[in-house]
Write an enzyme that holds these catalytic residues in place. Structure first.
Site, PDB file in Angstrom:
ATOM      1  N   THR A 142      35.111  28.366  64.135  1.00  0.00           N
ATOM      2  CA  THR A 142      33.703  28.710  64.304  1.00  0.00           C
ATOM      3  C   THR A 142      32.852  27.495  63.981  1.00  0.00           C
ATOM      4  O   THR A 142      33.119  26.783  63.003  1.00  0.00           O
ATOM      5  CB  THR A 142      33.292  29.895  63.406  1.00  0.00           C
ATOM      6  OG1 THR A 142      33.950  31.077  63.853  1.00  0.00           O
ATOM      7  CG2 THR A 142      31.795  30.136  63.452  1.00  0.00           C
ATOM      8  N   PHE A 169      29.312  26.205  62.778  1.00  0.00           N
ATOM      9  CA  PHE A 169      28.135  26.625  62.037  1.00  0.00           C
ATOM     10  C   PHE A 169      27.049  25.560  62.169  1.00  0.00           C
ATOM     11  O   PHE A 169      27.349  24.353  62.184  1.00  0.00           O
ATOM     12  CB  PHE A 169      28.459  26.810  60.548  1.00  0.00           C
ATOM     13  CG  PHE A 169      29.479  27.888  60.279  1.00  0.00           C
ATOM     14  CD1 PHE A 169      29.088  29.182  60.000  1.00  0.00           C
ATOM     15  CD2 PHE A 169      30.836  27.603  60.320  1.00  0.00           C
ATOM     16  CE1 PHE A 169      30.023  30.183  59.758  1.00  0.00           C
ATOM     17  CE2 PHE A 169      31.782  28.587  60.077  1.00  0.00           C
ATOM     18  CZ  PHE A 169      31.369  29.881  59.794  1.00  0.00           C
TER      19      PHE A 169
END
Length: 377
Positions: free
Chosen positions: A280, A282
């Site tokens: 992921t 961020f």
């Protein structure tokens, strides 16, 4: 029968003439650029170009040739504009970003992150700012944005994209609703785990709670267990907290190992995401639009005129300036059916001449452009 060699020779001669005429045209374009520099006129004059394309098209014979001539000269005009953007002196600021030596200077910074303690976003925040960071959990993406804009937080950390499920659309939309800037990014490997009360077995579980992204990233595991009912929850860590508080062995949560430790749960199944290299990305947001010498990635939002070929012409500014576009995400424009804005990531620094040339062209020809951030990737 037509002699192919003779025909090819004729084409070569015509092509040579086209090249000579093109170079002659570009010399005149240089004179036009100097005139616009002296008078402050914009490079892009849509009304004149549209009228000229119609006139040039009318000089051709046949529907196909008319369309082809318009397309050809549309490209020539586009190249001419790109040349003029490069010739014009950089007297105007393409953005309001300010160059600084370092973005993260406050060791006591207050950082808001999405979700309850134990979430992946909290882990990303601590990886960036250190374990002793003054972190504050926030229950919504919007709350993080508001805290930064209102000065309650120095920075905010939000997930923006997952390698297996794509962009988190809500956060793309929020970026335009606030005046914050992206000042950094962090990419973290994500392992999703099935968490439950100690002593729980797979056969006990009936309901699985998680954030929509957690359920998406683990959809193959869920498909392998058709008796499980997946229920969307506010965040992966909040789902783990619910399971712990409800004290019900028929419930489980898809969340992180950290969440298991945070809420006293047991890992019933480990690494259940289908993409084993699941990551992921961020983003770190700040109130002020800042960048540094090491910033090497630009995040932009672009809205286009609702007309055929505009996306190609806008993106060609990056191609022509040899800038590598690493991502493009489309989102519908509220109140405008079937019209879209595009979130684009491009490699480069705001001080680079190529970046300035590309942004100047995009800004002048797009219906709307905003630089969301220039940060180190």
């Amino acid at each position: 029968m037509i002699d192919l060699a003779v025909s090819r020779q004729k084409i070569d001669e015509i092509d040579s003439q086209i090249v000579q005429l093109f170079e002659e045209r570009m010399k005149v374009a240089n004179e036009v650029a100097k005139y616009k520099m002296e008078t402050g006129k914009p490079v892009y004059d849509k009304k004149r170009e549209d009228a000229k394309l119609e006139k040039l098209g009318s000089l051709s014979h046949g529907e196909f040739n008319e369309r082809a001539v318009k397309e050809l000269f549309s490209q020539i005009m586009s190249i001419s504009r790109k040349y003029q953007y490069g010739v014009l002196s950089h007297t105007d600021d393409v953005t309001d970003f300010k160059k600084v030596d370092s973005v993260f200077t406050d060791k006591n910074a207050k950082v808001y992150y999405f979700g309850v303690p134990g979430t992946h976003t909290q882990q990303a925040m601590e990886d960036v700012f250190g374990r002793e960071v003054n972190g504050v959990s926030c229950q919504s993406f919007q709350g993080v944005m508001e805290a930064v804009e209102q000065g309650e937080a120095d920075y905010g950390v939000l997930p923006i994209e997952n390698s297996s499920t794509g962009g988190i659309s809500a956060n793309y939309d929020l970026l335009l609703n606030y005046h914050n800037a992206i000042v950094g990014q962090y990419v973290m490997k994500i392992d999703q785990c099935l968490l439950a009360l100690p002593g729980t077995s797979l056969s006990d579980i009936k309901t699985v709670f998680s954030h929509p992204q957690g359920l998406l990233q683990s959809r193959e595991f869920m498909n392998d267990h058709p008796d499980f009912e997946g229920v969307e929850y506010g965040s992966t860590a909040a789902a783990a907290k619910k399971v712990a508080e409800d004290n019900n062995k028929t419930q489980a949560a898809i969340a992180s190992r950290r969440a298991a430790k945070e809420y006293g749960l047991e890992i019933v199944a480990d690494s259940i995401q289908q993409e084993k290299n699941n990551c992921t990305r961020f983003i770190i947001i700040g109130k002020n639009p800042l960048y540094t010498e090491k910033s090497n990635k630009l995040a932009l939002c672009i809205e286009l005129p609702h007309k055929s070929g505009t996306l190609y012409r806008i993106l060609s500014h990056f191609l022509y300036n040899d800038l590598n576009m690493t991502q493009i995400e489309s989102r519908p424009i509220p109140g405008k059916n079937w019209e879209y804005r595009f979130f684009v990531d491009v490699e480069g620094n705001l001080e680079d001449a190529a970046v300035q040339n590309a942004l100047r062209g995009v800004k002048e020809e797009a219906a709307f452009m905003r630089v969301l951030g220039n940060f180190e990737a």
